[in-house]
Enzyme design. Structure first.
Site, PDB file in Angstrom:
ATOM      1  N   PRO A  87       0.823  -1.213   0.000  1.00 28.01           N
ATOM      2  CG  PRO A  87      -0.234  -1.212   2.074  1.00 28.01           C
ATOM      3  CD  PRO A  87       0.646  -2.031   1.197  1.00 28.01           C
ATOM      4  CD  GLU A 114       0.869  -4.276  10.532  1.00 29.28           C
ATOM      5  OE1 GLU A 114       0.879  -3.120  10.069  1.00 29.28           O
ATOM      6  OE2 GLU A 114      -0.180  -4.928  10.707  1.00 29.28           O
ATOM      7  NE  ARG A 156      -6.819  -6.945 -21.149  1.00 29.72           N
ATOM      8  CZ  ARG A 156      -6.718  -5.806 -21.830  1.00 29.72           C
ATOM      9  NH1 ARG A 156      -5.729  -4.952 -21.571  1.00 29.72           N
ATOM     10  NH2 ARG A 156      -7.582  -5.497 -22.760  1.00 29.72           N
ATOM     11  CG  ASP A 171      -8.891  -2.034 -23.485  1.00 29.70           C
ATOM     12  OD1 ASP A 171      -7.789  -1.477 -23.604  1.00 29.70           O
ATOM     13  OD2 ASP A 171      -9.033  -3.186 -23.057  1.00 29.70           O
TER      14      ASP A 171
END
Ligand code: JAH
Length: 283
Positions: A87, A114, A156, A171
Site C-alpha cells: 500500500p 505489516e 493480456r 480500450d
C-alpha cells in the site's frame, strides 16, 4: 515469459489455471512457478514472521526466508524484475503493465502482516530492479490479490494470449497515442436494436464512420468528466499548470493530451461542467 510468485498461500493462485491465462500456460507461452515461502524456513514451526523492532502492532516478515527464496528463484546474470505489492508503493498503471509485458522474467513477492523486513528490498536492489507497487488506495490483508490483478493486466498484453489481438490496445487507458488516449471508454451496445423500450443510439446504425467516431469521443469525454475528474484535469491542463514533486515524463504526457483537445471536445467538457480556464492553453 516466466513468472514466479512467492507466497505463504500458494492455493490463492489456482485462478492462473483458468481462462485465457490458463490456456497460455498450457501452451507454454507463460511459465508460472508458485512457491510456498515456508519452503525456505528451517525451524520446526516454519515461522515467517516476528515482532517489529521499535515496537508497534502486528508482525513483520522475517528477511531470511525471503533472501533464500530470491537466491533460489533468480539466477544471477539473467534479467529479472522483482515486484512487491505494498500500500506504500508507486501506482501500478496501464503503462506499468506494458513495461512488465516486455520483461522475460517477473518475480512477485507477496507480503502479509505489516509487510516484509525492509532490508529484503534493499538487498535485492543490488542485484536487480525492484518495484514496490500499489494497485489502489486501500489496504489488503496481503499482496496476493494485487499480484493476480497485475498478472492479468500484464498477460493480456502478451502476443497470442488474448483471443482478439487488437482489443487489448484501444480500450480504457490502453489507447496510448490513439484518439481516445487519456479517456475512459464510452458505452457499448449490441442486439437487439430496441430492448425494453430502450433504443441503441441511432448514429451507431447510420454507417457514417466519421459521425460514429465523433459520437464515441463525445460519450467518452462525458463519461470521463462524470466518473474521473482526475483524468479530465490531466487532459485539460498543459504541462505548466499542475504542481508535481519533480519534472518528469508526466509533463510531456499532459502536453500531448492537452493539445489533443479540439474545440468540440472543449464544448462537450464545458457542457459536462468542466469550464476550461484557457490558462496556459494555445486557444
Ligand atoms: C497488505 C502486504 N495496493 C493494494 C495493496 C497491496 C498490498 C497490500 N495491501 C494493499 C498489503 C498487507 C501486507 C501487502
Amino acid at each position: 515469459m516466466r513468472i514466479d510468485i512467492i507466497t505463504i498461500f500458494p492455493e490463492y493462485f489456482a485462478p492462473l489455471g483458468v481462462s485465457l491465462i490458463g490456456k497460455a500456460a498450457e501452451r507454454g507461452d507463460i511459465q508460472f512457478g508458485v512457491h510456498d515461502l515456508r519452503t525456505w524456513t528451517h525451524d520446526a514451526h516454519h515461522s515467517v514472521d516476528d515482532a517489529p523492532f521499535g515496537g508497534g502492532p502486528g508482525m513483520v516478515m522475517r528477511p531470511e526466508p525471503w533472501g533464500e527464496a530470491l537466491d533460489a528463484l533468480i539466477p544471477s546474470g539473467r534479467p529479472a524484475r522483482l515486484v512487491l505489492p505494498s500500500p506504500a508503493g508507486v501506482p501500478f498503471t496501464q503503462e506499468t503493465a506494458t513495461e512488465y509485458a516486455r520483461e522475460s522474467h517477473l518475480v512477485f513477492g507477496c507480503g502479509r502482516y505489516e509487510g516484509i523486513d525492509a532490508r529484503v528490498a534493499a538487498h535485492a536492489r543490488t542485484r536487480m530492479p525492484v518495484d514496490e507497487v500499489t494497485i489502489g488506495d486501500y489496504v489488503l490483508a496481503g499482496g496476493e490479490p494485487a499480484v493476480l490483478v497485475m498478472i492479468e493486466a500484464v498477460c493480456r498484453l502478451l502476443p497470442g494470449v488474448m483471443g482478439n489481438a487488437d482489443s487489448a490496445s484501444d480500450d480504457s487507458f490502453g489507447g496510448g497515442a490513439g484518439p481516445m488516449a487519456g479517456l475512459v471508454e464510452g458505452p457499448a451496445y449490441t442486439r437487439p436494436r430496441v430492448w425494453r423500450g430502450r433504443e441503441v443510439p441511432p448514429v451507431l446504425l447510420s454507417g457514417d464512420h466519421g459521425a460514429i467516431a465523433r459520437w464515441r469521443r463525445d460519450a467518452a469525454l462525458r463519461r470521463t468528466a462524470a466518473n474521473r475528474p482526475d483524468l479530465v484535469a490531466r487532459l485539460a491542463s498543459g504541462p505548466g499548470e499542475t504542481a508535481t514533486a519533480r519534472p518528469g515524463p508526466a509533463a510531456a504526457e499532459r502536453m500531448r493530451l492537452a493539445t489533443q483537445l479540439d474545440e468540440r471536445d472543449r464544448q462537450v467538457l464545458s457542457d459536462a461542467g468542466f469550464p476550461l480556464s484557457g490558462q496556459g492553453m494555445a486557444h
